[in-house]
Design a protein around this motif. Structure first.
Motif, PDB file in Angstrom:
ATOM      1  N   ALA A  80       0.842  -1.197   0.000  1.00 54.08           N
ATOM      2  CA  ALA A  80       0.000   0.000   0.000  1.00 54.08           C
ATOM      3  C   ALA A  80       0.876   1.246   0.000  1.00 54.08           C
TER       4      ALA A  80
ATOM      5  N   ASN B 108      -3.691   0.078  -5.918  1.00 59.11           N
ATOM      6  CA  ASN B 108      -3.928   0.849  -4.699  1.00 59.11           C
ATOM      7  C   ASN B 108      -5.189   1.673  -4.883  1.00 59.11           C
TER       8      ASN B 108
ATOM      9  N   VAL C 190      -5.631   3.605   2.531  1.00 63.28           N
ATOM     10  CA  VAL C 190      -5.084   3.202   1.231  1.00 63.28           C
ATOM     11  C   VAL C 190      -5.003   1.685   1.268  1.00 63.28           C
ATOM     12  N   PHE C 191      -5.765   1.035   0.384  1.00 64.74           N
ATOM     13  CA  PHE C 191      -5.855  -0.423   0.351  1.00 64.74           C
ATOM     14  C   PHE C 191      -5.244  -0.911  -0.952  1.00 64.74           C
ATOM     15  N   ALA C 192      -4.315  -1.861  -0.840  1.00 66.73           N
ATOM     16  CA  ALA C 192      -3.674  -2.458  -2.020  1.00 66.73           C
ATOM     17  C   ALA C 192      -3.995  -3.944  -2.043  1.00 66.73           C
TER      18      ALA C 192
ATOM     19  N   SER D 190      -3.328  -8.686   0.549  1.00 65.51           N
ATOM     20  CA  SER D 190      -3.597  -7.253   0.595  1.00 65.51           C
ATOM     21  C   SER D 190      -2.674  -6.573   1.596  1.00 65.51           C
ATOM     22  N   ASP D 191      -2.616  -5.255   1.517  1.00 62.15           N
ATOM     23  CA  ASP D 191      -1.852  -4.424   2.437  1.00 62.15           C
ATOM     24  C   ASP D 191      -2.626  -3.125   2.598  1.00 62.15           C
ATOM     25  N   GLU D 192      -2.370  -2.429   3.700  1.00 59.85           N
ATOM     26  CA  GLU D 192      -3.129  -1.204   3.945  1.00 59.85           C
ATOM     27  C   GLU D 192      -2.283  -0.206   4.724  1.00 59.85           C
ATOM     28  N   SER D 193      -2.513   1.059   4.441  1.00 58.60           N
ATOM     29  CA  SER D 193      -1.966   2.151   5.244  1.00 58.60           C
ATOM     30  C   SER D 193      -3.111   3.139   5.446  1.00 58.60           C
TER      31      SER D 193
END
Length: 161
Positions: free
Chosen positions: A67, A88, A115-117, A124-127
């Motif tokens: 992300a 993203n 922010v989702f990737a 998945s990953d997120e910030s």
């Protein structure tokens, strides 16, 4: 971890030359696996009436999404969301939930943006970052002549100073 098919011959071992595989279970060590396609072979040695043999299958290790990281912002009146890298997206709730916010969206209120990737359903990953919007002060300006001078007075109308 692999799930053997019906009629599977037990007692063999798993191996790979490109990824670490538990020889007894076939479980691949994804923490050390590199991105790409890897061959995993199951081999059964000949024993009694069993002639032995092997079967090779391929597994694909995909890259993990990352992300984008956006710094917290504090601005007057509005903030416009900038474009993100591929895979993203901006969202109003965690895990790609809530409302999707396309790049170019103008935010006019204080909020947390996520922010989702994602590269699919499993990875998945997120910030997240905080957007603080401060309303600009509204100033009333008046002026008049006082003798030979022109006097200007400014007053804040909305207490946002």
């Amino acid at each position: 971890m692999p799930v053997p098919a019906s009629g599977f011959t037990a007692g063999g071992s798993y191996a790979s030359s490109t990824v670490i595989v538990d020889p007894a279970t076939g479980q691949v060590d994804l923490a050390t696996a590199t991105v790409g396609t890897h061959d995993v072979t199951y081999t059964v040695a000949p024993s009694g009436c069993n002639t032995g043999g092997s079967f090779t299958t391929q597994i694909t290790v995909n890259p993990l999404p990352v992300a984008d990281v956006v710094a917290d912002v504090e601005l007057c009146d509005s903030f416009t969301l900038a474009p993100l890298r591929a895979n993203n997206g901006y969202f109003t709730q965690p895990n790609g939930g809530g409302e999707s916010l396309p790049a170019g969206t103008v935010l006019t209120s204080t909020q947390t943006v996520y922010v989702f990737a994602s590269t699919g359903a499993t990875c998945s990953d997120e910030s997240q970052f905080n957007v603080s919007i401060i309303e600009s002060p509204i100033v009333s300006v008046t002026g008049a002549c006082q003798g030979s001078n022109y006097v200007i007075e400014a007053a804040i109308v909305n207490d946002n100073l």
